[in-house]
Design an enzyme around this catalytic site. Structure first.
Site, PDB file in Angstrom:
ATOM      1  N   ARG A  21      60.720  23.309  -3.043  1.00 60.59           N
ATOM      2  CA  ARG A  21      59.841  24.303  -2.768  1.00 60.59           C
ATOM      3  C   ARG A  21      59.221  23.929  -1.546  1.00 60.59           C
ATOM      4  NH1 ARG A  21      57.542  24.923  -7.304  1.00 60.59           N
ATOM      5  NH2 ARG A  21      57.317  27.061  -7.259  1.00 60.59           N
ATOM      6  N   ARG A  48      71.868  -6.612  -8.740  1.00 66.89           N
ATOM      7  CA  ARG A  48      72.442  -6.511  -7.519  1.00 66.89           C
ATOM      8  C   ARG A  48      71.903  -5.145  -6.849  1.00 66.89           C
ATOM      9  NH1 ARG A  48      78.261  -8.997  -7.196  1.00 66.89           N
ATOM     10  NH2 ARG A  48      77.926 -11.148  -8.140  1.00 66.89           N
ATOM     11  N   GLU A  92      61.698   7.265   0.380  1.00 67.63           N
ATOM     12  CA  GLU A  92      62.215   5.813   0.468  1.00 67.63           C
ATOM     13  C   GLU A  92      61.203   4.778   0.811  1.00 67.63           C
ATOM     14  OE1 GLU A  92      65.801   3.537   2.799  1.00 67.63           O
ATOM     15  OE2 GLU A  92      65.799   5.670   2.910  1.00 67.63           O
ATOM     16  N   HIS A 122      65.388  19.662  -1.791  1.00 74.40           N
ATOM     17  CA  HIS A 122      64.235  20.173  -1.681  1.00 74.40           C
ATOM     18  C   HIS A 122      63.925  21.453  -2.230  1.00 74.40           C
ATOM     19  CE1 HIS A 122      63.871  17.202   1.470  1.00 74.40           C
ATOM     20  NE2 HIS A 122      65.248  17.512   1.939  1.00 74.40           N
ATOM     21  N   HIS A 171      67.164   2.247 -12.880  1.00 74.36           N
ATOM     22  CA  HIS A 171      68.309   1.028 -13.170  1.00 74.36           C
ATOM     23  C   HIS A 171      67.432  -0.096 -12.396  1.00 74.36           C
ATOM     24  CE1 HIS A 171      71.625  -1.673 -13.424  1.00 74.36           C
ATOM     25  NE2 HIS A 171      71.691  -1.553 -12.109  1.00 74.36           N
ATOM     26  N   LEU A 172      67.409  -1.111 -12.894  1.00 72.28           N
ATOM     27  CA  LEU A 172      66.829  -2.557 -12.291  1.00 72.28           C
ATOM     28  C   LEU A 172      67.977  -3.568 -12.628  1.00 72.28           C
ATOM     29  CD1 LEU A 172      63.008  -2.003 -13.035  1.00 72.28           C
ATOM     30  CD2 LEU A 172      64.041  -1.537 -10.948  1.00 72.28           C
ATOM     31  N   GLY A 173      68.967  -3.380 -11.792  1.00 75.01           N
ATOM     32  CA  GLY A 173      69.992  -4.736 -11.991  1.00 75.01           C
ATOM     33  C   GLY A 173      69.711  -5.709 -11.182  1.00 75.01           C
ATOM     34  N   GLY A 217      67.537  -0.316   1.507  1.00 77.52           N
ATOM     35  CA  GLY A 217      68.344   1.109   1.013  1.00 77.52           C
ATOM     36  C   GLY A 217      69.740   1.116   1.001  1.00 77.52           C
TER      37      GLY A 217
END
Length: 139
Positions: free
Chosen positions: A91, A110, A63, A89, A106-108, A82
């Site tokens: 390993r 909103r 994050e 997970h 994706h880069l929108g 966020g």
């Protein structure tokens, strides 16, 4: 190139001072045309009682790097928060340093979706995460 705000790695690390990010010793270490990398040590701050990297802290790393990457893809009049994160997970990691790389899915206007791969020092995939960010406007 996807970056709208051009923070240096040093500036990214300075923004993180005196936060959970610095407490976990997460460091932004590399940036490319469409990706951002950060590292985190596997040590007393980041392990669970059995001595392995704590899964929740892998998610915190994911994050952290996804949110910073998202911040760099918006204008100064916007912010990102966020919305959802998941992690597989794959390993366990007992020692060393893990490296996370965030790349956009994706880069929108909103929302943004980022894929984050976390690898150990042997370049083996340890965790695969997807982060969805909400893009808002300062009023």
């Amino acid at each position: 190139m996807i970056w709208k705000q051009h923070y240096s790695l040093e500036q990214m690390n300075q923004l993180s001072q005196d936060t959970a990010i610095s407490h976990l010793a997460i460091q932004f270490t590399a940036q490319g045309e469409n990706w951002l990398e950060a590292t985190m040590p596997v040590d007393r701050r980041t392990i669970q009682p059995m001595g392995f990297l704590h899964g929740g802290l892998s998610v915190a790393l994911a994050e952290t790097i996804g949110s910073m990457a998202g911040l760099c893809c918006i204008t100064e009049k916007q912010f990102v928060l966020g919305l959802e994160i998941n992690a597989n997970h794959l390993r366990p990691v007992k020692q060393g340093i893990v490296t996370a790389r965030a790349t956009p899915v994706h880069l929108g206007t909103r929302t943004q979706v980022w894929q984050i791969e976390i690898k150990d020092q042997q370049d083996k995939l340890c965790c695969l995460s997807r982060l969805t960010l909400s893009v808002g406007n300062h009023e």
